[in-house]
Design a protein around this motif. Structure first.
Motif, PDB file in Angstrom:
ATOM      1  N   LEU A  36       0.808  -1.215   0.000  1.00  0.00           N
ATOM      2  CA  LEU A  36       0.000   0.000   0.000  1.00  0.00           C
ATOM      3  C   LEU A  36       0.840   1.264   0.000  1.00  0.00           C
ATOM      4  CD1 LEU A  36      -2.739  -1.156   2.507  1.00  0.00           C
ATOM      5  CD2 LEU A  36      -3.148  -0.435   0.146  1.00  0.00           C
ATOM      6  N   ALA A  37       2.111   1.158  -0.275  1.00  0.00           N
ATOM      7  CA  ALA A  37       2.985   2.329  -0.250  1.00  0.00           C
ATOM      8  C   ALA A  37       2.524   3.402  -1.238  1.00  0.00           C
ATOM      9  CB  ALA A  37       4.425   1.912  -0.546  1.00  0.00           C
ATOM     10  N   ALA A  38       2.153   2.994  -2.439  1.00  0.00           N
ATOM     11  CA  ALA A  38       1.707   3.977  -3.441  1.00  0.00           C
ATOM     12  C   ALA A  38       0.424   4.672  -3.008  1.00  0.00           C
ATOM     13  CB  ALA A  38       1.512   3.278  -4.789  1.00  0.00           C
ATOM     14  N   GLU A  39      -0.476   3.930  -2.361  1.00  0.00           N
ATOM     15  CA  GLU A  39      -1.740   4.527  -1.899  1.00  0.00           C
ATOM     16  C   GLU A  39      -1.501   5.456  -0.707  1.00  0.00           C
ATOM     17  OE1 GLU A  39      -2.208   2.125  -4.802  1.00  0.00           O
ATOM     18  OE2 GLU A  39      -1.488   1.161  -2.948  1.00  0.00           O
ATOM     19  N   GLU A  40      -0.501   5.124   0.116  1.00  0.00           N
ATOM     20  CA  GLU A  40      -0.139   6.045   1.194  1.00  0.00           C
ATOM     21  C   GLU A  40       0.362   7.366   0.610  1.00  0.00           C
ATOM     22  OE1 GLU A  40       3.309   6.671   4.579  1.00  0.00           O
ATOM     23  OE2 GLU A  40       2.839   4.624   3.949  1.00  0.00           O
ATOM     24  N   VAL A  41       1.215   7.292  -0.396  1.00  0.00           N
ATOM     25  CA  VAL A  41       1.715   8.498  -1.052  1.00  0.00           C
ATOM     26  C   VAL A  41       0.554   9.283  -1.678  1.00  0.00           C
ATOM     27  CG1 VAL A  41       3.123   9.365  -2.967  1.00  0.00           C
ATOM     28  CG2 VAL A  41       4.017   7.583  -1.455  1.00  0.00           C
ATOM     29  N   ALA A  42      -0.397   8.578  -2.268  1.00  0.00           N
ATOM     30  CA  ALA A  42      -1.554   9.248  -2.871  1.00  0.00           C
ATOM     31  C   ALA A  42      -2.366   9.986  -1.813  1.00  0.00           C
ATOM     32  CB  ALA A  42      -2.428   8.226  -3.596  1.00  0.00           C
ATOM     33  N   ALA A  43      -2.547   9.349  -0.648  1.00  0.00           N
ATOM     34  CA  ALA A  43      -3.293   9.996   0.439  1.00  0.00           C
ATOM     35  C   ALA A  43      -2.567  11.245   0.927  1.00  0.00           C
ATOM     36  CB  ALA A  43      -3.496   9.015   1.587  1.00  0.00           C
ATOM     37  N   GLU A  44      -1.247  11.147   1.110  1.00  0.00           N
ATOM     38  CA  GLU A  44      -0.481  12.303   1.581  1.00  0.00           C
ATOM     39  C   GLU A  44      -0.463  13.415   0.536  1.00  0.00           C
ATOM     40  OE1 GLU A  44       0.268  12.662   4.494  1.00  0.00           O
ATOM     41  OE2 GLU A  44       0.395  10.671   5.363  1.00  0.00           O
ATOM     42  N   SER A  45      -0.398  13.048  -0.719  1.00  0.00           N
ATOM     43  CA  SER A  45      -0.432  14.054  -1.784  1.00  0.00           C
ATOM     44  C   SER A  45      -1.784  14.766  -1.824  1.00  0.00           C
ATOM     45  CB  SER A  45      -0.135  13.398  -3.136  1.00  0.00           C
ATOM     46  OG  SER A  45       1.170  12.869  -3.158  1.00  0.00           O
ATOM     47  N   THR A  46      -2.839  14.011  -1.597  1.00  0.00           N
ATOM     48  CA  THR A  46      -4.178  14.605  -1.588  1.00  0.00           C
ATOM     49  C   THR A  46      -4.309  15.621  -0.465  1.00  0.00           C
ATOM     50  OG1 THR A  46      -5.108  12.566  -2.518  1.00  0.00           O
ATOM     51  CG2 THR A  46      -6.650  14.090  -1.473  1.00  0.00           C
ATOM     52  N   LYS A  47      -3.782  15.303   0.709  1.00  0.00           N
ATOM     53  CA  LYS A  47      -3.807  16.256   1.819  1.00  0.00           C
ATOM     54  C   LYS A  47      -3.045  17.523   1.450  1.00  0.00           C
ATOM     55  CE  LYS A  47      -3.670  12.451   5.146  1.00  0.00           C
ATOM     56  NZ  LYS A  47      -2.895  11.846   6.242  1.00  0.00           N
ATOM     57  N   ARG A  48      -1.885  17.352   0.830  1.00  0.00           N
ATOM     58  CA  ARG A  48      -1.069  18.503   0.454  1.00  0.00           C
ATOM     59  C   ARG A  48      -1.787  19.387  -0.558  1.00  0.00           C
ATOM     60  NH1 ARG A  48       2.488  15.040   2.585  1.00  0.00           N
ATOM     61  NH2 ARG A  48       4.636  15.682   3.068  1.00  0.00           N
TER      62      ARG A  48
END
Length: 600
Positions: free
Chosen positions: A460-472
């Motif tokens: 789920l590393a890519a989805e974690e990055v997607a979630a953090e990018s969405t917050k940003r």
């Protein structure tokens, strides 16, 4: 996220809105997999009641059989299903909010019944639980807990819906001080035709918004005829009229001029419960749509075998998983704040109110996201039914009509979108959320061309990055808008609405990744859960990027806009997966389970 010092309040529990500033999985969250046996028992009892007593009588309910609705409430009371939020001292069970939301989910199998039940246990009863004095609680709550009496809530008027404080109904103290005399009317009141107790709001001295408890036989009070509605036809909805209605002085609810505290706190909790309530319909109609597509054949093949049908079924399950993850995560946050409190203490209700108010942001998210997810799911379900979806014989026709009102209930989705971003900004200005310091760090990252990295290198590393990018994306654009418009930002609703959508997707993806990792057995991520998370990230990535660009285009111009759009590309994260493969993993699990694969 960029490192910052968290607000002091978060040392006890996460503050409302903190998900935007904390890294994915920074704290453990409540998930359905960790429900207690007591919570599961109440849910199973309520679900059995819905399936055996409510759903088989859907036709009678649809034709406004108010006597049946009242009898169903009484039966629910006998099972203890009306008393979850009522303290034990007044005939209730005083259980946690997670259990209360589980009951809301279980009662969501029929729209009209869900509204009837919810109005009674929620907006009708809770004002007395939270704001009533000891005498009022002793008089009303035991009978409301058993269903002997039915409750209703009267806030909306012809000229005041979302603008609740614009009410025109008046209350004047009688010369002898024994009564409050009410004049005015209310509109769209659920349970009105057969309710015994009404929580009514009126203005004292023309401007002091105040709550009152009004009984059905009050002189000068009358109930108008039933409204004939597009959906939830079986629920009672009537206007109320007050013509010199004499309400006993002791029926003042709370304090004069403090009615807004009652109304707004009730709405916050109602929004959260709506997120749970829609789950019942979502899970039921996913199962119904699956069964229909398996039985219905075209060109010699079951509809369920066509790829575009399977795409819809997978999307339906994805939406259920997202709403479920967000809803019970938020319920867990509320319960965690109350875990150390003595339920019998005089100040317990004050702490409960504070906990509900703390997560008003998440509650508004659940209201908007849940109601719209239900709408999308049912639209897919109607399409899968084809022409049968338009025929009353099939339950999906009624479910489709019933669902539409959820985007209007508990404050319209437009109002709630404004509240999400508005509350983030308000708490940031007060210093409760580190919006501006975090957003500055994000701006510095974008200048350097840096994108977030996963803390955990797993499936789920890519989805974690997607979630953090969405917050940003959300925080960066919100800071720019706040600096550009200042106090005038509230007038730029297209900006706030777009960024609210980004924040909702951030909360959903954060919750999905966190839940999936928490329940992983021995660190091995379940392939069905993984596919559901990846489907959500696959769908949301272009959506959140577009919404952020839309907000920036409504905020900046010329070179300043070009600069930010260029910087924004750093956060345009998209991980390519084969959607057909993800779909097959999910639909195979749906077929095996006969519906949502993680149902109780």
């Amino acid at each position: 996220m960029p490192a910052v010092n968290e607000p002091a309040a978060s040392k006890e529990n996460s503050t409302g809105g903190a998900f935007l500033f904390q890294e994915v999985g920074a704290t453990r969250v409540l998930t359905p997999e960790t429900f207690t046996e007591e919570q599961r028992l109440f849910f199973r009892t309520a679900l059995q009641f819905s399936r055996e007593q409510v759903v088989p009588q859907s036709e009678r309910i649809e034709h406004k059989d108010n006597a049946l609705l009242r009898e169903l409430l009484r039966q629910a009371g006998e099972l203890g299903l009306l008393s979850t939020d009522i303290p034990e001292a007044y005939g209730g069970t005083g259980l946690d909010k997670t259990t209360s939301l589980l009951l809301a989910e279980a009662m969501g199998l029929n729209g009209s019944w869900s509204v009837t039940f919810g109005a009674h246990v929620g907006i009708g009863t809770l004002p007395i639980v939270w704001f009533g004095n000891a005498a009022q609680k002793q008089k009303y709550l035991p009978k409301l807990a058993t269903g002997e009496w039915v409750a209703a809530y009267a806030l909306t008027e012809q000229g005041s819906g979302s603008d609740a404080l614009g009410a025109k109904t008046k209350a004047v103290r009688s010369p002898d001080g024994k009564h409050w005399v009410l004049n005015g009317s209310k509109l769209y009141i659920t349970n009105a035709a057969f309710a015994d107790v009404f929580v009514v709001f009126a203005k004292v001295d023309g401007d002091k918004f105040t709550g009152f408890i009004v009984e059905k036989d009050t002189p000068g009070f009358s109930v108008g005829p039933e409204e004939h509605k597009m959906g939830i036809r079986g629920s009672s909805t009537c206007p109320l009229y007050f013509e010199d209605a004499k309400v006993p002085a002791e029926n003042l609810l709370g304090e004069v001029g403090r009615g807004h505290k009652i109304a707004f706190n009730i709405l916050n909790y109602g929004r959260l419960k709506l997120g749970a309530g829609v789950l019942g319909s979502m899970k039921l109609n996913l199962a119904n749509a699956l069964r229909f597509t398996q039985e219905r054949k075209q060109f010699g093949t079951a509809i369920a075998d066509f790829p575009l049908s399977r795409e819809k079924l997978a999307r339906m399950a994805m939406l259920v998983h997202a709403v479920e993850s967000m809803t019970y995560r938020t319920a867990g946050l509320v319960d965690a704040r109350l875990a150390s409190r003595d339920k019998t203490a005089p100040d317990y209700e004050a702490h409960l109110l504070a906990a509900v108010e703390e997560y008003a942001i998440e509650s508004s998210i659940m209201k908007v996201y849940g109601s719209e997810a239900l709408g999308h799911l049912l639209d897919d379900a109607v399409q899968l039914h084809g022409g049968a979806g338009f025929i009353e014989e099939y339950p999906i026709e009624r479910a489709y009509r019933d669902a539409r009102v959820n985007r209007i209930f508990e404050g319209t989705n437009e109002i709630n979108r404004m509240l999400i971003t508005g509350m983030i900004l308000k708490r940031a200005v007060k210093g409760d959320l580190p919006l501006f310091s975090v957003a500055k760090n994000i701006a510095d990252e974008l200048t350097r061309g840096e994108r977030p990295r996963a803390r955990t290198e797993d499936a789920l590393a890519a989805e974690e990055v997607a979630a953090e990018s969405t917050k940003r994306l959300a925080l960066h654009a919100l800071r720019i808008a706040a600096e550009k418009f200042g106090p005038e930002l509230e007038k730029h609703q297209e900006v706030l609405a777009a960024l609210s959508d980004v924040m909702m997707d951030a909360f959903a993806l954060d919750s999905l990744v966190t839940r999936t990792r928490q329940v992983a057995a021995g660190g091995q991520v379940d392939p069905v859960r993984l596919a559901l998370v990846r489907l959500f990230a696959f769908d949301s990535a272009p959506r959140v990027y577009e919404r952020t660009r839309r907000a920036l285009c409504a905020t900046l111009e010329a070179d300043a806009l070009d600069k930010e759009l260029t910087r924004l590309r750093t956060l345009d994260v998209f991980t390519p997966y084969n959607p057909a493969q993800l779909r097959e993993t999910v639909v195979t699990a749906i077929e095996s389970a006969g519906g949502y694969p993680f149902a109780e």
